[in-house]
Scaffold this motif. Structure first.
Motif, mmCIF file in Angstrom:
data_model
loop_
_atom_site.group_PDB
_atom_site.id
_atom_site.type_symbol
_atom_site.label_atom_id
_atom_site.label_comp_id
_atom_site.label_asym_id
_atom_site.label_seq_id
_atom_site.Cartn_x
_atom_site.Cartn_y
_atom_site.Cartn_z
ATOM 1 N N HIS A 141 52.609 -9.083 1.220
ATOM 2 C CA HIS A 141 51.433 -9.213 0.377
ATOM 3 C C HIS A 141 51.102 -10.678 0.089
ATOM 4 O O HIS A 141 49.924 -11.057 0.048
ATOM 5 N N ASN A 196 44.130 -6.519 -2.235
ATOM 6 C CA ASN A 196 45.504 -6.828 -1.860
ATOM 7 C C ASN A 196 46.435 -6.759 -3.072
ATOM 8 O O ASN A 196 47.565 -6.255 -2.980
ATOM 9 N N ARG A 198 46.026 -4.894 -5.686
ATOM 10 C CA ARG A 198 46.187 -3.483 -6.063
ATOM 11 C C ARG A 198 47.240 -2.815 -5.199
ATOM 12 O O ARG A 198 48.094 -2.072 -5.692
ATOM 13 N N PHE A 199 47.202 -3.064 -3.884
ATOM 14 C CA PHE A 199 48.219 -2.505 -3.004
ATOM 15 C C PHE A 199 49.602 -3.060 -3.326
ATOM 16 O O PHE A 199 50.598 -2.331 -3.291
ATOM 17 N N THR A 201 50.702 -4.168 -6.248
ATOM 18 C CA THR A 201 51.179 -3.568 -7.499
ATOM 19 C C THR A 201 51.667 -2.151 -7.279
ATOM 20 O O THR A 201 52.686 -1.726 -7.836
ATOM 21 N N ARG A 202 50.974 -1.407 -6.447
ATOM 22 C CA ARG A 202 51.366 -0.017 -6.195
ATOM 23 C C ARG A 202 52.690 0.055 -5.456
ATOM 24 O O ARG A 202 53.529 0.915 -5.745
ATOM 25 N N GLU A 203 52.913 -0.858 -4.500
ATOM 26 C CA GLU A 203 54.135 -0.798 -3.705
ATOM 27 C C GLU A 203 55.323 -1.439 -4.404
ATOM 28 O O GLU A 203 56.471 -1.150 -4.055
ATOM 29 N N ARG A 204 55.055 -2.329 -5.368
ATOM 30 C CA ARG A 204 56.154 -3.019 -6.041
ATOM 31 C C ARG A 204 56.558 -2.361 -7.352
ATOM 32 O O ARG A 204 57.301 -2.927 -8.121
ATOM 33 N N ARG A 205 56.076 -1.153 -7.625
ATOM 34 C CA ARG A 205 56.496 -0.457 -8.821
ATOM 35 C C ARG A 205 57.981 -0.130 -8.731
ATOM 36 O O ARG A 205 58.515 0.086 -7.635
ATOM 37 N N GLU A 207 61.459 1.792 -8.544
ATOM 38 C CA GLU A 207 61.745 3.041 -7.859
ATOM 39 C C GLU A 207 61.796 4.220 -8.837
ATOM 40 O O GLU A 207 61.383 5.331 -8.510
ATOM 41 N N ARG A 210 58.296 5.239 -9.620
ATOM 42 C CA ARG A 210 57.696 5.888 -8.459
ATOM 43 C C ARG A 210 58.235 7.302 -8.280
ATOM 44 O O ARG A 210 57.513 8.238 -7.970
ATOM 45 N N ALA A 213 56.733 9.557 -10.840
ATOM 46 C CA ALA A 213 55.335 9.850 -10.577
ATOM 47 C C ALA A 213 55.161 10.946 -9.535
ATOM 48 O O ALA A 213 54.222 11.723 -9.582
#
Length: 219
Positions: A141, A196, A198-199, A201-205, A207, A210, A213
């Protein structure tokens, strides 16, 4: 060419020590120092124009030979008024650039060329920048962020396009397409950065978050 090489050598060997003497050792007032620098840049632009080169080369050469401080930066007392002068002159440059835009050349073929050129510009600049940043050790990213920021053309592109148009290297229709491309790639910077981020932040949440969720409700 010989005169140009001689002028560059003269600027590098004689202009910098002379400027250092006038700007620092004579204790000129800030207003006089600013006037000296502006006159120096305009004079250098006039010389390169007389030699058959574009005025931007003379102005750039004048900026290169201006003496720096120990850290390689310009004196802040000189930089602040120069930025103020630049902000006053910048709208005139945009007006000058806009006068050369040939809107009547933007037919169906022109818009198709603009789409192709913009697509190539975005893909090659972002792709190469992201690849180089990734090879340099950045994560995916951050590498995409570098590529997106490199995609911004802005004022530098317009200066280069004006130089090419004045030299006869660009036709009016091609100049128009490239100006629109520079504006489009610059305006795309913020939306692409937000996408970029937003993606990322979504992938670095974490575990755990996630997993929570996506875990189905067990009843």
């Amino acid at each position: 060419m010989l005169l140009t090489v001689g002028y560059v050598a003269l600027m590098a060997c004689a202009a910098r020590p002379l400027l250092r003497l006038l700007l620092w050792r004579t204790r000129l007032e800030p207003a006089l120092r600013m006037a000296l620098l502006i006159g120096f840049a305009l004079g250098s632009a006039w010389v390169t124009h007389a030699l058959g080169l574009h005025v931007i080369f003379g102005a750039l050469l004048a900026g290169v030979v201006v003496p720096r401080e120990e850290g390689g930066t310009l004196d802040p007392d000189l930089l602040r008024p120069l930025l103020s002068v630049a902000s006053l002159l910048l709208p005139f440059f945009f007006v000058l650039s806009g006068q050369s835009v040939a809107l009547n050349s933007m037919t169906g073929t022109g818009w198709a060329a603009l789409a192709v050129v913009t697509l190539l510009a975005v893909v090659t600049k972002i792709g190469s920048g992201a690849a180089a940043a990734g090879l340099g050790g950045l994560d995916r990213h951050d590498a995409w962020t570098v590529g997106i920021l490199l995609n911004t053309r802005g004022l530098t592109e317009l200066i280069a396009l004006n130089a090419g148009l004045d030299a006869g290297l660009l036709s009016a229709p091609l100049y128009t397409v490239l100006v629109f491309m520079a504006l489009a790639t610059t305006l795309l910077t913020q939306p692409l950065l937000l996408l970029n981020a937003r993606f990322a932040t979504r992938e670095r949440r974490p575990e755990s978050a996630r997993a929570t969720a996506v875990k189905p409700y067990a009843g």
